[in-house]
Scaffold this motif. Structure first.
Motif, PDB file in Angstrom:
ATOM      1  N   TRP A 160      15.007  -5.954   1.719  1.00 41.81           N
ATOM      2  CA  TRP A 160      14.507  -4.599   1.460  1.00 41.81           C
ATOM      3  C   TRP A 160      15.563  -3.548   1.756  1.00 41.81           C
ATOM      4  O   TRP A 160      15.651  -2.540   1.054  1.00 41.81           O
ATOM      5  N   TYR A 161      16.396  -3.754   2.758  1.00 37.75           N
ATOM      6  CA  TYR A 161      17.486  -2.812   3.040  1.00 37.75           C
ATOM      7  C   TYR A 161      18.411  -2.710   1.832  1.00 37.75           C
ATOM      8  O   TYR A 161      18.827  -1.611   1.442  1.00 37.75           O
ATOM      9  N   LEU A 162      18.738  -3.852   1.226  1.00 43.32           N
ATOM     10  CA  LEU A 162      19.594  -3.842   0.043  1.00 43.32           C
ATOM     11  C   LEU A 162      18.958  -3.038  -1.080  1.00 43.32           C
ATOM     12  O   LEU A 162      19.623  -2.237  -1.745  1.00 43.32           O
ATOM     13  N   TYR A 163      17.662  -3.219  -1.279  1.00 38.78           N
ATOM     14  CA  TYR A 163      16.985  -2.463  -2.329  1.00 38.78           C
ATOM     15  C   TYR A 163      17.045  -0.960  -2.035  1.00 38.78           C
ATOM     16  O   TYR A 163      17.303  -0.149  -2.931  1.00 38.78           O
ATOM     17  N   GLU A 164      16.807  -0.581  -0.806  1.00 39.15           N
ATOM     18  CA  GLU A 164      16.869   0.840  -0.450  1.00 39.15           C
ATOM     19  C   GLU A 164      18.264   1.405  -0.676  1.00 39.15           C
ATOM     20  O   GLU A 164      18.411   2.517  -1.181  1.00 39.15           O
ATOM     21  N   PHE A 165      19.296   0.654  -0.315  1.00 40.99           N
ATOM     22  CA  PHE A 165      20.671   1.108  -0.534  1.00 40.99           C
ATOM     23  C   PHE A 165      20.937   1.304  -2.028  1.00 40.99           C
ATOM     24  O   PHE A 165      21.581   2.265  -2.435  1.00 40.99           O
ATOM     25  N   ILE A 166      20.447   0.378  -2.845  1.00 39.14           N
ATOM     26  CA  ILE A 166      20.634   0.475  -4.294  1.00 39.14           C
ATOM     27  C   ILE A 166      19.895   1.695  -4.835  1.00 39.14           C
ATOM     28  O   ILE A 166      20.454   2.485  -5.603  1.00 39.14           O
ATOM     29  N   ALA A 167      18.649   1.877  -4.443  1.00 46.49           N
ATOM     30  CA  ALA A 167      17.851   3.006  -4.928  1.00 46.49           C
ATOM     31  C   ALA A 167      18.495   4.340  -4.534  1.00 46.49           C
ATOM     32  O   ALA A 167      18.500   5.291  -5.325  1.00 46.49           O
ATOM     33  N   LEU A 168      19.060   4.406  -3.344  1.00 45.42           N
ATOM     34  CA  LEU A 168      19.713   5.644  -2.900  1.00 45.42           C
ATOM     35  C   LEU A 168      21.041   5.886  -3.612  1.00 45.42           C
ATOM     36  O   LEU A 168      21.506   7.021  -3.687  1.00 45.42           O
ATOM     37  N   ALA A 169      21.657   4.844  -4.149  1.00 42.32           N
ATOM     38  CA  ALA A 169      22.934   4.983  -4.840  1.00 42.32           C
ATOM     39  C   ALA A 169      22.768   5.438  -6.289  1.00 42.32           C
ATOM     40  O   ALA A 169      23.745   5.837  -6.926  1.00 42.32           O
ATOM     41  N   ILE A 170      21.553   5.391  -6.800  1.00 33.06           N
ATOM     42  CA  ILE A 170      21.314   5.815  -8.182  1.00 33.06           C
ATOM     43  C   ILE A 170      21.363   7.343  -8.229  1.00 33.06           C
ATOM     44  O   ILE A 170      20.680   8.005  -7.466  1.00 33.06           O
ATOM     45  N   PRO A 171      22.169   7.902  -9.140  1.00 32.97           N
ATOM     46  CA  PRO A 171      22.230   9.369  -9.240  1.00 32.97           C
ATOM     47  C   PRO A 171      20.866   9.958  -9.575  1.00 32.97           C
ATOM     48  O   PRO A 171      20.033   9.305 -10.210  1.00 32.97           O
ATOM     49  N   ILE A 172      20.658  11.189  -9.183  1.00 32.85           N
ATOM     50  CA  ILE A 172      19.382  11.850  -9.437  1.00 32.85           C
ATOM     51  C   ILE A 172      19.147  11.972 -10.940  1.00 32.85           C
ATOM     52  O   ILE A 172      18.052  11.742 -11.427  1.00 32.85           O
ATOM     53  N   LYS A 173      20.190  12.327 -11.669  1.00 32.02           N
ATOM     54  CA  LYS A 173      20.072  12.478 -13.117  1.00 32.02           C
ATOM     55  C   LYS A 173      20.773  11.304 -13.781  1.00 32.02           C
ATOM     56  O   LYS A 173      21.942  11.037 -13.515  1.00 32.02           O
ATOM     57  N   HIS A 174      20.043  10.584 -14.630  1.00 33.23           N
ATOM     58  CA  HIS A 174      20.659   9.495 -15.385  1.00 33.23           C
ATOM     59  C   HIS A 174      20.292   9.652 -16.852  1.00 33.23           C
ATOM     60  O   HIS A 174      19.129   9.609 -17.224  1.00 33.23           O
ATOM     61  N   VAL A 175      21.340   9.851 -17.650  1.00 31.32           N
ATOM     62  CA  VAL A 175      21.173  10.131 -19.071  1.00 31.32           C
ATOM     63  C   VAL A 175      22.188   9.301 -19.855  1.00 31.32           C
ATOM     64  O   VAL A 175      23.324   9.126 -19.407  1.00 31.32           O
ATOM     65  N   HIS A 176      21.744   8.808 -21.023  1.00 34.14           N
ATOM     66  CA  HIS A 176      22.666   8.088 -21.903  1.00 34.14           C
ATOM     67  C   HIS A 176      23.876   8.961 -22.249  1.00 34.14           C
ATOM     68  O   HIS A 176      23.801  10.194 -22.192  1.00 34.14           O
ATOM     69  N   ALA A 177      24.952   8.321 -22.653  1.00 33.34           N
ATOM     70  CA  ALA A 177      26.112   9.047 -23.163  1.00 33.34           C
ATOM     71  C   ALA A 177      25.682   9.801 -24.423  1.00 33.34           C
ATOM     72  O   ALA A 177      24.738   9.382 -25.105  1.00 33.34           O
ATOM     73  N   PRO A 178      26.340  10.911 -24.759  1.00 31.27           N
ATOM     74  CA  PRO A 178      25.952  11.673 -25.954  1.00 31.27           C
ATOM     75  C   PRO A 178      25.880  10.772 -27.190  1.00 31.27           C
ATOM     76  O   PRO A 178      26.779   9.976 -27.457  1.00 31.27           O
ATOM     77  N   GLY A 179      24.762  10.902 -27.920  1.00 33.87           N
ATOM     78  CA  GLY A 179      24.561  10.128 -29.137  1.00 33.87           C
ATOM     79  C   GLY A 179      23.942   8.758 -28.926  1.00 33.87           C
ATOM     80  O   GLY A 179      23.660   8.046 -29.886  1.00 33.87           O
TER      81      GLY A 179
END
Length: 172
Positions: A115-134
């Motif tokens: 569970w610690y690993l999962y929390e570390f991964i979730a916290l490492a995800i940027p707040i905004k995640h968007v595909h590259a343009p197009g």
């Protein structure tokens, strides 16, 4: 991946530095069954420093890719992550957690880091995640543009509330 491999026998570690490596895959994310991430491939490098009989410092380095929904089109997208985290652990009478200090029951001596690993991964995800343009789903982008135009009043101009008009005059 079997989550049992993420249970570390602290009693069996030698004094000094102990190095472990894990590769987390889709099976891990399904087993953890958490809401934010359900797929990915993350490599974990873990250095555990045992100092004395009952104190441990765990240094995690995580790097890889997780699948998250795009904020614009909601289609899954690959998001690269990297994180360096630290936990400290010690033996005690019962399992407990306080900030970054984990107390492991001495009679068991097992620290489950899944569970610690999962929390570390979730916290490492940027707040905004968007595909590259197009790269976003074109149908969803068209729908968003259509509804955005309708909401902004481009299609049918309505008379503005006189109170807002007065506020706009103050702005000028």
């Amino acid at each position: 991946m079997d989550l049992e491999t993420l249970k570390i026998d602290l009693k069996g570690l030698e004094e000094g530095v102990n190095h472990l490596e894990f590769d987390l895959d889709d099976t891990y994310f399904k087993e953890v069954d958490a809401p934010e991430v359900s797929q990915g491939s993350v490599h974990v490098s873990l250095d555990i420093v045992r100092t004395g009989e009952d104190f441990f410092t765990l240094d995690f380095h995580l790097a890889g890719i997780v699948m998250v929904p795009c904020d614009v089109c909601l289609e899954p997208m690959e998001q690269s992550i990297e994180a360096i985290e630290r936990l400290e652990a010690k033996f005690g009478t019962e399992n407990s957690e306080e900030d970054d200090l984990v107390t492991v029951a001495e009679d068991e001596g097992i620290l489950d880091v899944a569970w610690y690993l999962y929390e570390f991964i979730a916290l490492a995800i940027p707040i905004k995640h968007v595909h590259a343009p197009g790269k976003c789903n074109p149908a969803m982008v068209r729908a968003l543009e259509e509804y955005s135009a309708a909401r902004s009043g481009e299609e049918d101009e309505q008379a503005m509330d006189p109170r807002w008009e007065a506020l706009l005059k103050l702005k000028k």
